[in-house]
Scaffold this motif. Structure first.
Motif, PDB file in Angstrom:
ATOM      1  N   GLY A  44     -22.507  15.666   3.444  1.00  0.00           N
ATOM      2  CA  GLY A  44     -22.733  17.088   3.672  1.00  0.00           C
ATOM      3  C   GLY A  44     -21.537  17.704   4.388  1.00  0.00           C
ATOM      4  N   THR A  45     -21.118  18.862   3.928  1.00  0.00           N
ATOM      5  CA  THR A  45     -19.956  19.542   4.508  1.00  0.00           C
ATOM      6  C   THR A  45     -20.192  21.044   4.532  1.00  0.00           C
ATOM      7  OG1 THR A  45     -18.449  17.844   3.653  1.00  0.00           O
ATOM      8  CG2 THR A  45     -17.462  19.929   4.326  1.00  0.00           C
ATOM      9  N   LYS A  46     -19.878  21.665   5.669  1.00  0.00           N
ATOM     10  CA  LYS A  46     -19.899  23.126   5.770  1.00  0.00           C
ATOM     11  C   LYS A  46     -18.695  23.577   6.584  1.00  0.00           C
ATOM     12  CE  LYS A  46     -23.525  25.708   6.360  1.00  0.00           C
ATOM     13  NZ  LYS A  46     -23.752  26.363   5.061  1.00  0.00           N
ATOM     14  N   LYS A  47     -18.075  24.662   6.165  1.00  0.00           N
ATOM     15  CA  LYS A  47     -17.003  25.261   6.951  1.00  0.00           C
ATOM     16  C   LYS A  47     -17.644  26.028   8.092  1.00  0.00           C
ATOM     17  CE  LYS A  47     -12.642  27.750   6.408  1.00  0.00           C
ATOM     18  NZ  LYS A  47     -12.721  28.670   7.548  1.00  0.00           N
ATOM     19  N   THR A  48     -17.093  25.902   9.279  1.00  0.00           N
ATOM     20  CA  THR A  48     -17.718  26.511  10.443  1.00  0.00           C
ATOM     21  C   THR A  48     -16.683  26.857  11.494  1.00  0.00           C
ATOM     22  OG1 THR A  48     -19.376  26.161  12.180  1.00  0.00           O
ATOM     23  CG2 THR A  48     -18.119  24.246  11.484  1.00  0.00           C
ATOM     24  N   THR A  52     -25.502  17.173  13.535  1.00  0.00           N
ATOM     25  CA  THR A  52     -24.278  17.838  13.098  1.00  0.00           C
ATOM     26  C   THR A  52     -23.099  17.360  13.929  1.00  0.00           C
ATOM     27  OG1 THR A  52     -25.489  19.815  12.406  1.00  0.00           O
ATOM     28  CG2 THR A  52     -23.133  20.062  12.813  1.00  0.00           C
ATOM     29  N   ILE A  53     -22.044  16.923  13.262  1.00  0.00           N
ATOM     30  CA  ILE A  53     -20.793  16.601  13.952  1.00  0.00           C
ATOM     31  C   ILE A  53     -19.716  17.523  13.408  1.00  0.00           C
ATOM     32  CG2 ILE A  53     -21.453  14.204  14.291  1.00  0.00           C
ATOM     33  CD1 ILE A  53     -19.279  13.555  12.084  1.00  0.00           C
ATOM     34  N   ARG A  54     -18.672  17.728  14.179  1.00  0.00           N
ATOM     35  CA  ARG A  54     -17.597  18.632  13.775  1.00  0.00           C
ATOM     36  C   ARG A  54     -16.279  17.883  13.682  1.00  0.00           C
ATOM     37  NH1 ARG A  54     -19.283  24.133  14.558  1.00  0.00           N
ATOM     38  NH2 ARG A  54     -21.324  24.205  15.564  1.00  0.00           N
ATOM     39  N   SER A  55     -15.521  18.247  12.671  1.00  0.00           N
ATOM     40  CA  SER A  55     -14.181  17.698  12.472  1.00  0.00           C
ATOM     41  C   SER A  55     -13.270  18.878  12.154  1.00  0.00           C
ATOM     42  CB  SER A  55     -14.182  16.671  11.333  1.00  0.00           C
ATOM     43  OG  SER A  55     -12.876  16.212  11.063  1.00  0.00           O
ATOM     44  N   GLY A  56     -12.619  19.405  13.178  1.00  0.00           N
ATOM     45  CA  GLY A  56     -11.840  20.621  12.986  1.00  0.00           C
ATOM     46  C   GLY A  56     -12.764  21.773  12.641  1.00  0.00           C
ATOM     47  N   LEU A 116     -14.671  21.890  10.020  1.00  0.00           N
ATOM     48  CA  LEU A 116     -15.716  21.405   9.138  1.00  0.00           C
ATOM     49  C   LEU A 116     -16.833  20.744   9.936  1.00  0.00           C
ATOM     50  CD1 LEU A 116     -13.616  19.787   6.265  1.00  0.00           C
ATOM     51  CD2 LEU A 116     -14.616  22.077   6.343  1.00  0.00           C
ATOM     52  N   ALA A 117     -18.064  20.901   9.442  1.00  0.00           N
ATOM     53  CA  ALA A 117     -19.217  20.228  10.036  1.00  0.00           C
ATOM     54  C   ALA A 117     -19.813  19.279   9.002  1.00  0.00           C
ATOM     55  CB  ALA A 117     -20.257  21.250  10.476  1.00  0.00           C
ATOM     56  N   HIS A 118     -20.373  18.162   9.484  1.00  0.00           N
ATOM     57  CA  HIS A 118     -21.003  17.174   8.612  1.00  0.00           C
ATOM     58  C   HIS A 118     -22.331  16.741   9.214  1.00  0.00           C
ATOM     59  CE1 HIS A 118     -17.108  16.796   6.594  1.00  0.00           C
ATOM     60  NE2 HIS A 118     -16.554  16.602   7.773  1.00  0.00           N
ATOM     61  N   LEU A 119     -23.181  16.177   8.375  1.00  0.00           N
ATOM     62  CA  LEU A 119     -24.424  15.569   8.838  1.00  0.00           C
ATOM     63  C   LEU A 119     -24.204  14.068   8.982  1.00  0.00           C
ATOM     64  CD1 LEU A 119     -27.210  17.333   6.749  1.00  0.00           C
ATOM     65  CD2 LEU A 119     -27.101  17.204   9.239  1.00  0.00           C
ATOM     66  N   LYS A 120     -24.632  13.516  10.125  1.00  0.00           N
ATOM     67  CA  LYS A 120     -24.422  12.089  10.354  1.00  0.00           C
ATOM     68  C   LYS A 120     -25.649  11.455  10.991  1.00  0.00           C
ATOM     69  CE  LYS A 120     -22.160  10.131  13.882  1.00  0.00           C
ATOM     70  NZ  LYS A 120     -21.105   9.626  14.781  1.00  0.00           N
ATOM     71  N   SER A 121     -26.016  10.289  10.471  1.00  0.00           N
ATOM     72  CA  SER A 121     -26.987   9.411  11.124  1.00  0.00           C
ATOM     73  C   SER A 121     -26.271   8.103  11.442  1.00  0.00           C
ATOM     74  CB  SER A 121     -28.185   9.128  10.218  1.00  0.00           C
ATOM     75  OG  SER A 121     -28.934  10.299   9.996  1.00  0.00           O
ATOM     76  N   GLU A 122     -26.505   7.576  12.626  1.00  0.00           N
ATOM     77  CA  GLU A 122     -25.845   6.337  13.029  1.00  0.00           C
ATOM     78  C   GLU A 122     -26.824   5.181  12.957  1.00  0.00           C
ATOM     79  OE1 GLU A 122     -22.896   6.167  16.398  1.00  0.00           O
ATOM     80  OE2 GLU A 122     -24.455   4.877  17.258  1.00  0.00           O
ATOM     81  N   SER A 176       0.803  -1.228   0.000  1.00  0.00           N
ATOM     82  CA  SER A 176       0.000   0.000   0.000  1.00  0.00           C
ATOM     83  C   SER A 176       0.832   1.272   0.000  1.00  0.00           C
ATOM     84  CB  SER A 176      -0.922   0.026   1.224  1.00  0.00           C
ATOM     85  OG  SER A 176      -0.156   0.126   2.419  1.00  0.00           O
ATOM     86  N   GLY A 177       2.086   1.184   0.467  1.00  0.00           N
ATOM     87  CA  GLY A 177       2.854   2.387   0.734  1.00  0.00           C
ATOM     88  C   GLY A 177       2.449   2.974   2.080  1.00  0.00           C
ATOM     89  N   ALA A 178       2.907   4.179   2.358  1.00  0.00           N
ATOM     90  CA  ALA A 178       2.649   4.831   3.646  1.00  0.00           C
ATOM     91  C   ALA A 178       1.517   5.839   3.515  1.00  0.00           C
ATOM     92  CB  ALA A 178       3.918   5.518   4.144  1.00  0.00           C
ATOM     93  N   TRP A 179       0.591   5.799   4.477  1.00  0.00           N
ATOM     94  CA  TRP A 179      -0.573   6.674   4.475  1.00  0.00           C
ATOM     95  C   TRP A 179      -0.806   7.245   5.876  1.00  0.00           C
ATOM     96  CZ3 TRP A 179      -4.036   7.493   0.259  1.00  0.00           C
ATOM     97  CH2 TRP A 179      -3.702   6.783  -0.907  1.00  0.00           C
ATOM     98  N   LEU A 180      -1.266   8.483   5.908  1.00  0.00           N
ATOM     99  CA  LEU A 180      -1.601   9.157   7.165  1.00  0.00           C
ATOM    100  C   LEU A 180      -2.950   9.830   6.977  1.00  0.00           C
ATOM    101  CD1 LEU A 180      -0.904  10.440   9.979  1.00  0.00           C
ATOM    102  CD2 LEU A 180       0.244  12.262   8.702  1.00  0.00           C
ATOM    103  N   GLY A 181      -3.831   9.723   7.968  1.00  0.00           N
ATOM    104  CA  GLY A 181      -5.132  10.350   7.790  1.00  0.00           C
ATOM    105  C   GLY A 181      -5.917  10.549   9.069  1.00  0.00           C
ATOM    106  N   CYS A 182      -7.017  11.297   8.921  1.00  0.00           N
ATOM    107  CA  CYS A 182      -7.922  11.638  10.027  1.00  0.00           C
ATOM    108  C   CYS A 182      -9.343  11.446   9.510  1.00  0.00           C
ATOM    109  CB  CYS A 182      -7.757  13.087  10.463  1.00  0.00           C
ATOM    110  SG  CYS A 182      -6.077  13.724  10.440  1.00  0.00           S
ATOM    111  N   SER A 183      -9.991  10.384   9.890  1.00  0.00           N
ATOM    112  CA  SER A 183     -11.313  10.097   9.340  1.00  0.00           C
ATOM    113  C   SER A 183     -12.419  10.335  10.356  1.00  0.00           C
ATOM    114  CB  SER A 183     -11.395   8.648   8.863  1.00  0.00           C
ATOM    115  OG  SER A 183     -12.704   8.355   8.419  1.00  0.00           O
ATOM    116  N   PRO A 184     -13.492  11.051   9.938  1.00  0.00           N
ATOM    117  CA  PRO A 184     -14.639  11.225  10.826  1.00  0.00           C
ATOM    118  C   PRO A 184     -15.725  10.171  10.626  1.00  0.00           C
ATOM    119  CG  PRO A 184     -14.887  12.649   8.924  1.00  0.00           C
ATOM    120  CD  PRO A 184     -13.602  11.868   8.723  1.00  0.00           C
ATOM    121  N   GLU A 185     -15.520   9.208   9.703  1.00  0.00           N
ATOM    122  CA  GLU A 185     -16.621   8.335   9.284  1.00  0.00           C
ATOM    123  C   GLU A 185     -16.369   6.857   9.573  1.00  0.00           C
ATOM    124  OE1 GLU A 185     -19.277   7.276   5.294  1.00  0.00           O
ATOM    125  OE2 GLU A 185     -17.772   8.867   5.222  1.00  0.00           O
ATOM    126  N   VAL A 186     -17.260   6.260  10.367  1.00  0.00           N
ATOM    127  CA  VAL A 186     -17.245   4.818  10.620  1.00  0.00           C
ATOM    128  C   VAL A 186     -17.838   4.098   9.418  1.00  0.00           C
ATOM    129  CG1 VAL A 186     -18.192   2.963  12.049  1.00  0.00           C
ATOM    130  CG2 VAL A 186     -17.449   5.094  13.119  1.00  0.00           C
TER     131      VAL A 186
END
Length: 370
Positions: A203-207, A248-252, A254-260, A177-187
């Motif tokens: 859905g994404t909004k800057k906030t 609404t959840i926040r990631s830094g 950015l805000a997103h819409l999430k249903s679990e 795969s090579g080397a990867w780095l990341g930050c994921s908000p999504e299960v």
């Protein structure tokens, strides 16, 4: 102690340079980091998600499975939790002097040129949506930057843990795969003792931190498409589920819409079959799934590799936590390749969608250097 305090997370740059297969990760909302280290030569690779049935280890799966980007399963020869355990082990260990042969594929474009490329891709994607043959497409792009001589993947991981406490943070490397780095908000899927969940996130909004987020119809529709898809796919597997109202959840910034979604699985040994139904979801691909996937492969203009795939720890006997590979970069010797994308609907607007990808890139750019 002086050795550990001086090197600490930069030790993982050494593991990447020696092409050791490992994953360093931290689950959302947790403090402890975890290390999965493979001491054998080769990770297992597969060309079908169903091959993951009854498997255990850290899985890295691409958006499009191929011989050049297979599903990789890093063997859990060593599994450690917490900084003290991890760095005590690394300090005492020695590794073979393998050479990382990942190529440095590099080019750098001006912002105007990047926008021009994105605009051409957007026109293709938006035109077919207007024709109503597809409901949603996800258009992504890359951003290449020169790797600064002071860049440290390990220290960037540490910064990401501090900056994004509610995200899944990972740094992984394997020969395939090579080397990867990341930050994921999504299960993608997470479960233990028969109790499982998955996210419908779009859905994404800057906030700003204290801003109230008002969602427009475009973002709500985008998220509703994912809800309906997840519900339908679970039913195909004979799984009854319930899901929460969008929140609404926040990631830094950015805000997103999430249903679990929550559901029961009595026998998790066939997890690969479920993954085959859920991945890739409309959140990273589009809808209808097959038509959207085929269109992206044909028209996006590059191979996403492991971006918008998924990764995480797979254990059919205990806890499984798999996340969509978002807000990530691939690490080469001379450059860093960042990825970002966004959902395109018939109601989308070019400038708004371009800005969304710029905001998402900032998530990774903010952890590269202090």
């Amino acid at each position: 102690m002086e050795f550990r305090e001086h090197l600490k997370y930069s030790f993982f740059d050494l593991l990447i340079n020696k092409n050791i297969s490992f994953v360093l990760y931290r689950l959302p909302g947790e403090h402890d980091v975890r290390l999965v280290l493979q001491t054998t030569d080769q990770s297992e690779t597969f060309l079908s998600l169903s091959d993951l049935n009854n498997k255990k280890g850290f899985v890295i799966a691409p958006f499009q499975i191929s011989k050049t980007a297979p599903i990789v399963l890093i063997q859990p020869d060593i599994v450690l939790t917490g900084e003290e355990s991890i760095f005590n082990y690394l300090y005492k260990s020695s590794f073979t002097n393998n050479v990382n042969k990942q190529p440095a594929v590099f080019f750098e474009e001006s912002k105007a040129t990047r926008f021009d490329h994105y605009q051409k891709g957007y026109a293709k994607f938006h035109d077919i949506l207007i024709e109503e043959s597809l409901k949603k497409l996800v258009l992504s792009r890359t951003f290449e930057i020169v790797r600064d001589e002071n860049f440290s993947a390990g220290l960037s991981f540490e910064r990401a843990c501090e900056k994004y406490p509610d995200n899944f943070i990972f740094l992984c490397n394997s020969a395939q795969s090579g080397a990867w780095l990341g930050c994921s908000p999504e299960v993608l899927v997470s479960g233990q003792n028969g109790n499982w969940k998955t996210d419908a996130l779009a859905g994404t909004k800057k906030t700003s931190k204290n801003d109230e987020v008002i969602w427009d119809n475009k973002n709500r529709l985008e998220q509703q498409i994912v809800i309906e898809y997840m519900q339908e796919q679970l039913l195909k597997a004979g799984i009854e589920s319930t899901y929460s109202e969008p929140k609404t959840i926040r990631s830094g910034n950015l805000a997103h819409l999430k249903s679990e979604f929550t559901f029961q699985i009595d026998d998790s040994s066939k997890i690969g079959n479920l993954l085959n139904l859920l991945h890739p979801s409309p959140a990273v691909c589009g809808f209808p799934k097959k038509e959207a996937f085929d269109f992206i492969i044909e028209n996006e203009g590059y191979d996403r590799k492991y971006y918008s795939g998924f990764l995480g720890y797979l254990d059919v006997d205990n806890k499984t936590d798999l996340f969509v590979n978002l807000r990530c970069m691939q690490i080469f010797k001379q450059n860093l390749r960042l990825f970002a994308g966004g959902g395109i609907l018939p109601s989308s607007e070019l400038i708004s969608e371009w800005k969304e990808t710029e905001y998402k890139l900032q998530t990774i750019l903010s952890i590269i250097n202090e």
